[in-house]
Design an enzyme around this catalytic site. Structure first.
Site, PDB file in Angstrom:
ATOM      1  N   ARG A 175       5.763  31.866 -28.047  1.00 46.28           N
ATOM      2  CA  ARG A 175       4.624  32.426 -27.289  1.00 46.28           C
ATOM      3  C   ARG A 175       5.081  33.379 -26.184  1.00 46.28           C
ATOM      4  NH1 ARG A 175       1.854  30.647 -31.505  1.00 46.28           N
ATOM      5  NH2 ARG A 175       1.959  28.404 -31.702  1.00 46.28           N
ATOM      6  N   GLU A 297       3.306  16.883 -31.228  1.00 46.66           N
ATOM      7  CA  GLU A 297       3.460  17.960 -32.202  1.00 46.66           C
ATOM      8  C   GLU A 297       4.795  17.883 -32.944  1.00 46.66           C
ATOM      9  OE1 GLU A 297       2.589  21.554 -29.930  1.00 46.66           O
ATOM     10  OE2 GLU A 297       0.459  21.274 -30.369  1.00 46.66           O
ATOM     11  N   ARG A 330       5.453  15.444 -20.057  1.00 48.03           N
ATOM     12  CA  ARG A 330       4.217  16.132 -20.436  1.00 48.03           C
ATOM     13  C   ARG A 330       3.177  15.184 -21.032  1.00 48.03           C
ATOM     14  NH1 ARG A 330       4.486  20.509 -24.101  1.00 48.03           N
ATOM     15  NH2 ARG A 330       3.318  22.005 -22.866  1.00 48.03           N
ATOM     16  N   LYS A 370      -1.782  19.725 -18.834  1.00 45.42           N
ATOM     17  CA  LYS A 370      -2.419  21.035 -19.052  1.00 45.42           C
ATOM     18  C   LYS A 370      -3.799  21.049 -18.397  1.00 45.42           C
ATOM     19  CE  LYS A 370      -0.056  22.351 -23.301  1.00 45.42           C
ATOM     20  NZ  LYS A 370      -0.064  23.191 -24.505  1.00 45.42           N
ATOM     21  N   ASP A 375      -5.955  22.900 -25.124  1.00 40.63           N
ATOM     22  CA  ASP A 375      -4.736  23.710 -25.136  1.00 40.63           C
ATOM     23  C   ASP A 375      -5.003  25.138 -24.674  1.00 40.63           C
ATOM     24  OD1 ASP A 375      -2.153  24.437 -25.593  1.00 40.63           O
ATOM     25  OD2 ASP A 375      -2.282  24.446 -27.780  1.00 40.63           O
ATOM     26  N   GLU A 403      -1.093  33.125 -24.299  1.00 44.27           N
ATOM     27  CA  GLU A 403      -1.074  32.692 -25.701  1.00 44.27           C
ATOM     28  C   GLU A 403      -2.420  32.830 -26.412  1.00 44.27           C
ATOM     29  OE1 GLU A 403       0.213  28.679 -26.200  1.00 44.27           O
ATOM     30  OE2 GLU A 403      -0.292  28.657 -28.327  1.00 44.27           O
ATOM     31  N   TRP A 552      -6.121  19.410 -36.616  1.00 42.19           N
ATOM     32  CA  TRP A 552      -5.693  19.782 -35.270  1.00 42.19           C
ATOM     33  C   TRP A 552      -6.710  19.470 -34.170  1.00 42.19           C
ATOM     34  CZ3 TRP A 552      -0.784  20.376 -34.481  1.00 42.19           C
ATOM     35  CH2 TRP A 552       0.037  20.762 -35.547  1.00 42.19           C
TER      36      TRP A 552
HETATM   37  C1  GCU Z   1       0.643  24.998 -27.884  1.00 35.92           C
HETATM   38  C2  GCU Z   1       1.509  26.115 -28.351  1.00 35.92           C
HETATM   39  C3  GCU Z   1       2.848  25.647 -28.825  1.00 35.92           C
HETATM   40  C4  GCU Z   1       3.485  24.789 -27.745  1.00 35.92           C
HETATM   41  C5  GCU Z   1       2.534  23.683 -27.344  1.00 35.92           C
HETATM   42  C6  GCU Z   1       3.017  22.913 -26.150  1.00 35.92           C
HETATM   43  O1  GCU Z   1       0.244  24.207 -28.962  1.00 35.92           O
HETATM   44  O2  GCU Z   1       0.863  26.800 -29.385  1.00 35.92           O
HETATM   45  O3  GCU Z   1       3.625  26.763 -29.111  1.00 35.92           O
HETATM   46  O4  GCU Z   1       4.674  24.261 -28.191  1.00 35.92           O
HETATM   47  O5  GCU Z   1       1.311  24.215 -26.966  1.00 35.92           O
HETATM   48  O6  GCU Z   1       2.520  23.199 -25.062  1.00 35.92           O
HETATM   49  O7  GCU Z   1       3.852  22.046 -26.278  1.00 35.92           O
END
Ligand code: GCU
Length: 837
Positions: A175, A297, A330, A370, A375, A403, A552
């Site tokens: 990103r 993720e 996080r 966040k 997101d 992003e 998602w």
């Molecule tokens: C978003 C982003 C990813 C990133 C993720 C994160 O999903 O698209 O590229 O890794 O956030 O914040 O961990």
């Protein structure tokens, strides 16, 4: 000639500038000779160690006075008379050298005292870097022509004011839209770290004191011996500016280095991390700490071993504790979900995972959250997790890199969006609980807290990929220091520092920047439905369909009658119940939910009336037309600044705003067509699907070209484009013009794919009138994530002003394919003055 040149330099307005020194330019100030009485004739920097921030501050002051006033001032490092000097140092050092201060300022960590009485200036820091912050503040005043007498203490609202870089070891940046990494290349740390030092300078100038240098999706190879030594070099490069480095960790690293497990409670794993941490501190004695993305993720984490996220975080906390390091853990943890389950909701995940762990994290763990529950969308409600952790320190994660917000190809000044969260009152226990007071540690009496800004700067001379987007990095630092500040006044400081003091420049850039996020929201996703970009591919152009039908969880639940996520407790996912009662009841009830979050919280008919009186669908149409129209005015505003800004930066911004004007129309048409098609409800103003000034490429006479059904369908006018019949065939599309004779702006919609550069030539009655190349993404003139398809990312519009045509003229466009790009073309439009179609 020489006189004219001197004059230009003196005005400081038109000297060439490639963006590298961003807002810390020390450009010459007009009429500065009037203010010589206010310029110190000596700099006294109370430290002789060249790598110390106080020493650096001395150099900055010297460069600043030279640049702004053309005055050479010497730097001393020992006591000199205070009159007509700028004295800079820590409070302690000052007291040792000059004796006790009369009124000692109240300073917290990193806070400074600034006093100016004409040319007698005192800059005193609670610590070394604080003194440097004071020097930058003083220089910022001078560069803006502000010579007022001041005497004040400035303290940061929170101790953690960090940047996160998402740099990969191979030099790419996740990103990132401003080139390759300034830290890494080919699996290791680059030799020349000049850009790292320059970056630290920019960061220090706005009070940022820490940086995580590698991607949250971390690679354990960062922890090999060579790279640990390299990290020491990065730290050395940034230390003179008081910026401490930290790193992101791959939770499974021990296993990648040969252990049979990465279980956070296993003694061999604990020992492995203890040793690694010690090795890191040998090279980076002031390392700030670790950032951890675990069980998120696809990243490994403690859940693999049935350990809690807190046990995972504490593993690192204990290793860092002896050195005073911090773990930023996080909260971006969620599982894939099934949309057929009405109550499933990704937005619930952070509170579900972390609330039960409140009180279980060690004191040097900070949960990094966040701003919204999903997101970085164009609008989200405040993450309810801020209200649910009372015994845990928290920090907000903001995204400076755009992003989901135009990837630096669209002007989007972000602080007004960030402020919707920073200023939000969560009303915990029915008491004031403003997010900025939660992350400062004040509300719940926590020792740590602050902000992390994902910046992703790269080797591009503009750092972020575009000059105007530098305002987001500048403002991030200013808001991390003091989040109660006003985004517009921060912006105006940035404009003066970056472009000089001309009021036309100030007004134009203020207007377009302040209108930019509302405009982007208008032409992307409205009423809290999220950005509506392509979430499965590049996160850039429109693709509303991509939100639904996958795991998602960024769902819209749009069908032909209804749209929106029901997040109520009574009938939906229960998300609104994660807020404290006052806020929960506001969102639970459709009557008290603000329009701009309606579809975030409620599932309604397209015909549902908003508080504004419009229906949901008509609001979509109106907002998209008005947002795209606003984007056209940015270009016009910028054009009024020709000659008032150096040509290099003028042209760079002109190119981008021209592109944005075109791409905002791509967005407008895609989203309005998509929902028009899905709902079958016509636009009351009859704009959607009606384009009186367009000629569809597929309706022209084609030779060497063939029609092509674009997917997603809504990203082509009339769903269809044309492409050459092979990658080597030159295509021709022609038609006879039926417009009244006159002068028009000729707009051409084409697709700029990655993997080839097509050439286009336009003829009127066989006379070549215009030509262009589809080279925006291939030669990185635009830094957004490219696409190899005809879609909403590659769709682009170019306009040629003032084209004269007569009724009955023949129009012809000749497309020569390049690489994989088959000279794709969607439509052309002949636009009379003032018409946007
Ligand atoms: C978003 C982003 C990813 C990133 C993720 C994160 O999903 O698209 O590229 O890794 O956030 O914040 O961990």
């Amino acid at each position: 000639m020489i006189r004219a040149l001197l004059f230009q330099v003196f005005l400081g307005l038109v000297a060439a500038d490639n963006g590298l020194s961003a807002w810390v330019r020390y450009a010459p100030l007009a009429n500065s000779h009037h203010f010589h009485y206010a310029i110190p004739s000596k700099i006294v920097a109370l430290n002789t160690t060249e790598t110390s921030p106080v020493y650096t501050a001395g150099q900055e002051l010297q460069d600043g006075l030279q640049g702004i006033f053309g005055k050479q001032v010497t730097v001393e490092h020992a006591k000199c008379p205070a009159a007509s000097s700028v004295v800079i140092g820590t409070v302690d050092e000052y007291t040792k050298v000059y004796g006790k201060l009369q009124n000692s300022p109240e300073l917290v960590e990193d806070g400074f005292w600034l006093s100016t009485k004409g040319s007698e200036v005192q800059i005193l820091g609670q610590n070394e870097r604080a003194a440097l912050y004071g020097a930058f503040e003083y220089l910022s005043m001078l560069a803006q022509g502000n010579f007022s007498q001041v005497a004040y203490a400035s303290n940061p609202s929170a101790p953690i004011r960090w940047i996160n870089q998402w740099d990969n070891m191979d030099g790419s940046i996740e990103r990132g839209y401003g080139g390759q990494s300034i830290f890494f290349s080919n699996g290791t740390i680059v030799q020349n770290l000049t850009r790292a030092t320059e970056y630290a300078r920019l960061l220090a100038s706005v009070g940022i004191n820490g940086i995580i240098v590698n991607n949250v999706n971390a690679n354990s190879s960062l922890l090999n011996e060579t790279n640990i030594i390299g990290l020491g070099r990065i730290a050395d490069a940034m230390r003179p500016y008081g910026v401490r480095i930290g790193i992101s960790l791959d939770f499974a690293s021990p296993m990648e280095y040969g252990l049979p497990t990465f279980d956070p409670l296993d003694p061999s794993v604990i020992e492995w991390w203890t040793n690694k941490t010690e090795a890191l501190y040998q090279q980076v004695p002031d390392m700030a700490g670790y950032l951890v993305k675990a069980d998120s993720e696809g990243q490994p984490g403690p859940l693999t071993y049935n350990r809690t996220l807190a046990q995972g975080g504490n593993l690192f906390a204990k290793a860092l504790q002896p050195y005073g390091g911090i773990v930023m853990f996080r909260a971006f943890v969620y599982n894939q979900l099934n949309e057929s389950d009405w109550r499933a909701d990704r937005a619930n995940a952070a509170v579900d995972f972390f609330k039960p762990l409140d009180g279980e994290f060690d004191d040097n763990v900070v949960v990094q959250i966040k701003y919204g529950p999903i997101d970085f969308q164009v609008r989200e409600p405040t993450s309810p997790l801020f209200a649910n952790l009372h015994k845990t320190s928290t920090a907000i994660e903001l995204e400076i890199t755009q992003e989901y917000l135009g990837q630096q190809c669209h002007l989007v000044y972000l602080p007004p969006l960030w402020k919707t969260v920073l200023d939000f009152d969560l009303r915990v226990d029915n008491k004031s609980s403003i997010v900025r007071n939660i992350i400062s540690g004040q509300r719940f009496n926590r020792p740590l807290g602050g902000s992390a800004g994902v910046a992703n700067v790269g080797t591009n001379t503009t750092w972020l990929g575009s000059i105007l987007s530098q305002s987001n990095l500048y403002a991030y630092g200013r808001l991390a220091w003091q989040p109660a500040q006003d985004p517009e006044s921060i912006l105006q400081d940035w404009i003066r520092l970056t472009f000089g003091l001309d009021t036309n420049v100030l007004n134009a850039i203020t207007q377009m920047s302040m209108e930019s996020w509302p405009a982007y929201e208008n032409y992307s996703g409205n009423l809290g439905i999220q950005t509506l970009t392509d979430i499965l591919y590049t996160h850039y152009g429109p693709n509303p369909q991509s939100q639904d039908g996958n795991g998602w969880g960024q769902w819209t639940r749009a069908d032909h009658l209804t749209i929106g996520m029901d997040r109520t407790v009574t009938n939906g996912t229960g998300f609104s119940g994660q807020y404290p009662p006052e806020v929960a009841s506001m969102y639970e009830d459709i009557a008290t939910t603000p329009d701009n979050l309606l579809l975030w919280f409620h599932h309604v008919n397209y015909t549902h009336p908003l508080h504004s009186g419009e229906t949901v669908i008509q609001h979509f149409y109106n907002a998209h037309y008005s947002g795209a129209l606003t984007a056209q005015t940015f270009l016009q505003l910028w054009q009024t600044l020709k000659g008032k800004i150096d040509p290099e930066r003028y042209e760079e911004v002109l190119f981008r705003l021209t592109y944005q004007a075109g791409h905002s129309i791509v967005w407008r048409d895609a989203i309005t067509n998509f929902y028009n098609n899905l709902s079958g409800i016509p636009d009351e103003a009859q704009r959607v699907g009606h384009h009186p000034w367009r000629i569809e490429a597929e309706s022209m006479t084609l030779s060497g070209y063939m029609p092509y059904a674009v997917s997603p369908f809504e990203t082509a006018s009339n769903y269809t484009a044309i492409v050459t019949t092979s990658n080597t065939t030159v295509g021709t599309a022609s038609t006879v013009l039926a417009y009244p004779s006159g002068t028009y702006d000729l707009a051409v919609n084409f697709y700029d794919l990655y993997g080839g550069i097509s050439e286009y030539k336009i003829y009127i009655n066989d006379k070549q009138t215009a030509a262009f190349s589809a080279d925006y993404v291939d030669v990185a003139r635009l830094g957004h994530t490219p696409s190899i398809y005809l879609d909403g990312h590659s769709a682009t519009r170019i306009t040629f002003p003032g084209v004269k045509v007569a009724k009955g003229d023949t129009f012809k466009i000749v497309g020569t394919p390049g690489g994989i790009e088959p000279a794709p073309l969607d439509y052309v439009a002949f636009l009379p003055a003032g018409v946007v179609d």
